[in-house]
Design a protein around this motif. Structure first.
Motif, PDB file in Angstrom:
ATOM      1  N   ARG A   1      32.028 -30.920  34.891  1.00 37.19           N
ATOM      2  CA  ARG A   1      32.516 -29.896  35.810  1.00 37.19           C
ATOM      3  C   ARG A   1      31.436 -29.512  36.826  1.00 37.19           C
ATOM      4  O   ARG A   1      31.706 -29.354  38.016  1.00 37.19           O
TER       5      ARG A   1
ATOM      6  N   TYR B   1      30.981 -32.397  39.258  1.00 36.26           N
ATOM      7  CA  TYR B   1      32.083 -32.390  40.225  1.00 36.26           C
ATOM      8  C   TYR B   1      31.846 -31.332  41.305  1.00 36.26           C
ATOM      9  O   TYR B   1      32.035 -31.587  42.492  1.00 36.26           O
TER      10      TYR B   1
ATOM     11  N   ARG C   1      31.413 -32.131  45.222  1.00 36.51           N
ATOM     12  CA  ARG C   1      32.355 -31.505  46.156  1.00 36.51           C
ATOM     13  C   ARG C   1      31.602 -30.719  47.224  1.00 36.51           C
ATOM     14  O   ARG C   1      31.902 -30.810  48.411  1.00 36.51           O
TER      15      ARG C   1
END
Length: 62
Positions: free
Chosen positions: A4, A7, A11
């Motif tokens: 997470r 990511y 991003r």
């Protein structure tokens, strides 16, 4: 590092790289400098940003 977290970092990096965060930064600066005044809509902001880039290409290749 968790998937997470990874990511989120990827991003963030891609949004910065593509310039997607430019409008968010503009809104924050506008709120501080001109409280109560309406900000440009995103479409107009992007149009002006593109025009500035065309007028002052700087280090762009094209």
């Amino acid at each position: 590092m968790t998937p997470r977290r990874l990511y989120g970092l990827v991003r963030w990096y891609l949004r910065e790289l593509t310039g997607e965060t430019a409008y968010e930064r503009y809104l924050e600066r506008h709120r501080r400098a001109h409280p109560g005044a309406p900000a440009l809509p995103r479409r107009e902001f992007e149009r002006q940003r593109t025009d500035r880039g065309d007028e002052h290409p700087g280090a762009r290749c094209c």
